[in-house]
Structures are given as structure tokens and as C-alpha cells.
Enzyme design. Structure first.
Site, mmCIF file in Angstrom:
data_model
loop_
_atom_site.group_PDB
_atom_site.id
_atom_site.type_symbol
_atom_site.label_atom_id
_atom_site.label_comp_id
_atom_site.label_asym_id
_atom_site.label_seq_id
_atom_site.Cartn_x
_atom_site.Cartn_y
_atom_site.Cartn_z
ATOM 1 N N THR A 3 -1.304 -0.840 -4.412
ATOM 2 C CA THR A 3 -2.207 0.298 -4.592
ATOM 3 C C THR A 3 -1.581 1.537 -3.963
ATOM 4 O O THR A 3 -0.808 1.440 -3.009
ATOM 5 C CB THR A 3 -3.572 0.062 -3.912
ATOM 6 O OG1 THR A 3 -3.377 -0.062 -2.493
ATOM 7 C CG2 THR A 3 -4.244 -1.186 -4.449
ATOM 8 N N GLU A 28 0.841 -1.183 0.000
ATOM 9 C CA GLU A 28 0.000 0.000 0.000
ATOM 10 C C GLU A 28 0.884 1.243 0.000
ATOM 11 O O GLU A 28 1.766 1.383 0.853
ATOM 12 C CB GLU A 28 -0.902 0.044 1.236
ATOM 13 C CG GLU A 28 -1.995 -0.990 1.248
ATOM 14 C CD GLU A 28 -2.948 -0.772 2.422
ATOM 15 O OE1 GLU A 28 -4.154 -1.031 2.224
ATOM 16 O OE2 GLU A 28 -2.512 -0.347 3.503
ATOM 17 N N CYS A 29 0.672 2.133 -0.945
ATOM 18 C CA CYS A 29 1.363 3.423 -1.025
ATOM 19 C C CYS A 29 2.878 3.229 -0.946
ATOM 20 O O CYS A 29 3.496 2.786 -1.904
ATOM 21 C CB CYS A 29 0.843 4.376 0.042
ATOM 22 S SG CYS A 29 1.197 6.119 -0.312
ATOM 23 N N GLY A 30 3.519 3.555 0.188
ATOM 24 C CA GLY A 30 4.957 3.372 0.288
ATOM 25 C C GLY A 30 5.372 1.933 0.061
ATOM 26 O O GLY A 30 6.413 1.653 -0.549
#
Length: 436
Positions: free
Chosen positions: A427, A327-329
Site C-alpha cells: 500500500t 508500506e509506501c517505500g
């Protein structure tokens, strides 16, 4: 029976978190059990709440969650003496289009739970106008009750007197006034507050905030303004499917942005979670059946991540046979490369083709509704996932199969589709809930 309050303000940066932590610690010191919540999508404040109260705090979110989910989450406050919900941004700030049970505004939670609002007002650069702002917030929406205000960063006794008189004329209670006191300001970072676990002196900081607020705020009057609250039985649970039975979760200073309610829901569903530290060059548990890399600050540790060969090779070996999701990072670390703010390009794990850069900062912020075009751990094709995105990176390349069709809160399709390659998925948004 617990008493409930919402701590809010006209805007961000006024002092909501500091007041929430100070009240929580001051009442806890008096022997009360205090339960905190965070309204809206914030990964960091719940950890500060837990440090102040000794009880886990979770997020409640009217855009992403239905009323049953919110009721289930707040039911943990049943055995508390006082329950505090810290708001996000300004009291009525949310998105333009309604989500599951509201727009994401703090006012939604206040009205839904029937808890009065304590406003933190910063009258810097004004005097009587502060009363006009408070009165406008009080009268803006039926169903949202104002308990009173706490003034923050008051310049002088004369300044305080002018504001107090105006608020009194408007019929608004003033619980106290805090003079400027830099020592209790929480440090900032580019994504917001520094994480609680990074604050070696967090306990002392909260103690000082509690002492300072107790000197200048009538704690008994604030407590009397709270609404007696009888939690309603929750009609449902969190409706969260764990990504696997045994989950290897990256957890350190680079990977810490995960909503507490998600981890609790995974465990409640019977999943086991083992943590590992990529920064310590650890690989995921070989006995796990799925690996999850949350967001955090990988850009601040990109050189270490790139140099940690055991972590990178272990993660790649894991992904040969089992799902890995970021997720993200975490998504960025699954990619090919990450360029930091100084323009230095660092090789990442290469499980996905994503390449990102922080050399030219551009904010990506807002709620996300994703319809999965491919499966990801815990969710099948067609699932509708609600989450929130907040980062400053730009996409240099995103060549893999899109994971989802992603919309922002207005319904517009966005380019941050997420990716899938082999067993790896990622994501840019952090998952909050799945539509029922």
C-alpha cells in the site's frame, strides 16, 4: 498527578518541535518525568521525543482513532510529572470531513484531553498583528483553552517589546521570547525532519535547545499553566491485529517509517518481531511467518538495494511460501523498478509489478480510508483500514490486482489502490488503525 499541555502554532515550520524537545529536556534535567505524544500522522517526531525524554512517544490521531484508543495510548503518561502533546500544522488544521473522533486537528486532542495550548508564534515581518493572530486562535473554538504564547525568531528587543505589549493588551500571557538562533534548528529533508537516528549529535542539539529556551522562557510559568490531568480508564485496547506471530521487520535508514503504537500493539498481542537490514544485505528471518517492509527513504538508497543480491533473493524466497507486505517505500521496493531523482532506474525485488519514479516529484499527501478487496497480513477482505500517505513518487505502472478501494479524507476514490500478487501485498498508505 501529571500536568498536561499541548504545544501548537498557527502554522507549520514555526518551531513546535524545537520547543517541545527543549521543554522536555529542560524539565527532565530538573528531575521531572516527561511524557511526549505527537498529534497527527508523523513518523519522525516520536523518535526525537524519545531522545529528549528517555520515554517512548506515540501518535494520537482524532481522524483515525476513536476516543478509547486515544485514551489507551495517553494512559502511558499516568506516572509522568508533565505530559506534552506536540501538534501538527496549525492548531485547527485538519481535513474537511470528520473522521472517527475528529478531523485530525491538534485542537481535537486539546479539547478531548482538557489540556491547555501553548502557542509558538513567529512574529517575523509583523508586530502587533501577532497578537491579533493569537487572540483569534484563542477565541476560535469553545473548549480549546490557550495557556499563553512563546515568541520565536524575534528580531530585536524593540520588536519583542511591541509584540509583548500587544499580547498583554489582549490578555494573553507571554512565557518568553526566543531570538533567532540557527544553531538549534533541526535539519530538514524532503519529507520533513531528518530522522533522530541519523543525528549523531542529537543529544547535544537537544541540550543546546534546552539551555537556550531555559534562558529565554519562564519554565515555571509554563509548568504552572498546565492542567492537572487524571487519566480516564481506557475502555478498550488498540484493536490492532498483528500480521503474524513471528514478524520479520525491515529496519534501517531506508525502512524506518512505522508508527510506534503499531509495533507496541503487535507485541502486546503476543507477536515476536525480528529486525533485518536490507541495506546491510540481510534477508528476513527464515523462521518468521510474515515479512513487513515499512516506508522510509528507499529512493536515497536505491542503488544499494538493487545491488544487494542476498536481500533480494532472500526476500523472494520468503515470498514463495509466506506473506510479504510493504508500506509506501516498502511497497516501492517490492515493485519492479524505482527511478531516483536523478532519473536513474534501479531494479527492485520484482515481487509486484509496481514501478515508481522520483524524477518528476509530485506530492501525495493525506489521510486514506481503504476497504480491502483482497486480504493482507492481519486483515481480511472487507476490513476498513485508516492510514496516511506522504511521498513524492509517481506511478509509472501498477499492473497487479488492486488490494483495496482507497478513498481520501473527502471520500473521493484515488488511484493508489495498493497491489497484490501471490503472497506479496503493498500500500502507499501507512496503517494507523482499523475501523471497529
Amino acid at each position: 498527578m501529571p500536568a498536561g499541555l499541548v504545544i501548537s502554532a498557527p502554522a507549520s515550520g514555526v518551531g513546535k518541535t524545537t520547543l517541545t524537545l527543549a521543554l522536555a529536556r529542560a524539565w527532565r534535567t530538573r528531575g521531572l518525568n516527561v511524557q511526549c505524544f505527537k498529534s497527527g500522522p508523523d513518523y519522525i517526531d516520536p523518535a526525537f521525543h524519545a531522545a529528549a525524554t528517555g520515554r517512548a512517544s506515540v501518535n494520537v490521531d482524532s481522524w483515525a482513532m476513536d476516543r478509547g484508543t486515544i485514551a489507551h495510548l495517553v494512559s502511558r503518561g499516568t506516572d509522568a510529572d508533565v505530559v506534552l502533546a506536540e501538534g501538527s500544522m496549525g492548531l485547527f488544521d485538519g481535513v474537511a470531513a470528520r473522521g472517527v473522533s475528529g478531523t485530525g486537528a491538534t485542537a481535537d486532542i486539546a479539547e478531548m484531553l482538557g489540556w491547555p495550548v501553548v502557542l509558538v508564534i513567529d512574529p517575523s515581518g509583523q508586530a502587533q498583528t501577532a497578537a491579533a493572530i493569537a487572540a483569534g486562535l484563542r477565541d476560535y473554538r469553545a473548549g480549546v483553552r490557550l495557556a499563553g504564547v512563546v515568541l520565536n525568531r524575534v528580531a530585536s528587543p524593540r520588536h519583542e517589546d511591541l509584540v509583548r505589549r500587544a499580547l498583554n493588551d489582549a490578555g494573553i500571557a507571554v512565557f518568553g521570547a526566543l531570538p533567532r538562533h540557527a544553531e538549534i534548528s533541526l535539519p530538514k529533508r524532503h519529507l520533513g525532519l531528518v530522522q533522530a537516528e541519523e543525528q549523531a549529535e542529537i543529544g547535544k542539539l537537544i541540550d543546546e535547545a534546552a539551555r537556550f529556551v531555559a534562558e529565554h522562557v519562564d519554565l515555571d510559568a509554563v509548568l504552572r499553566s498546565a492542567a492537572s490531568w487524571s487519566p480516564q480508564p481506557a475502555a478498550n485496547d488498540l484493536n490492532v491485529t498483528p500480521p503474524g506471530q513471528r514478524i520479520a521487520l525491515a529496519r534501517d535508514a531506508a525502512f524506518s517509517f512505522v508508527y510506534p503504537h503499531m509495533l507496541e500493539a503487535w507485541r502486546a498481542a503476543g507477536a515476536e518481531i525480528s529486525t533485518f537490514s536490507p541495506l546491510a544485505d540481510e534477508a528476513p528471518d527464515a523462521s518468521a511467518d510474515v515479512c513487513w517492509l515499512p516506508g522510509g527513504y528507499p529512493e536515497l538508497h536505491a542503488g544499494t538495494i538493487a545491488a544487494n543480491a542476498h536481500f533480494r533473493s532472500g526476500l523472494r524466497a520468503f515470498a514463495d511460501t509466506r506473506p510479504v507486505h510493504g508500506e509506501c517505500g516498502g511497497y516501492m521496493v517490492l515493485g519492479t523498478a524505482l527511478t531516483d531523482a536523478d532519473g536513474v532506474r534501479h531494479e527492485m525485488t520484482g515481487l509486484l509489478g509496481l514501478e515508481t519514479s522520483f524524477a518528476k516529484r509530485r506530492v501525495h499527501l493525506g489521510y486514506r480510508l481503504a476497504a480491502l478487496a483482497a486480504p493482507m497480513p492481519g486483515h481480511q477482505v472487507g476490513a476498513r483500514l485508516r492510514g496516511h500517505e506522504f511521498h513524492y513518487s509517481t506511478i509509472v505502472a501498477q499492473p497487479d490486482t488492486p488490494l483495496a478501494v482507497v478513498h481520501d479524507a473527502t471520500g473521493a476514490v484515488i488511484a493508489e489502490t495498493g497491489s497484490r500478487r501471490g503472497h506479496a501485498t503493498g500500500t502507499f498508505f501507512h496503517l494507523i488503525a482499523e475501523d471497529r
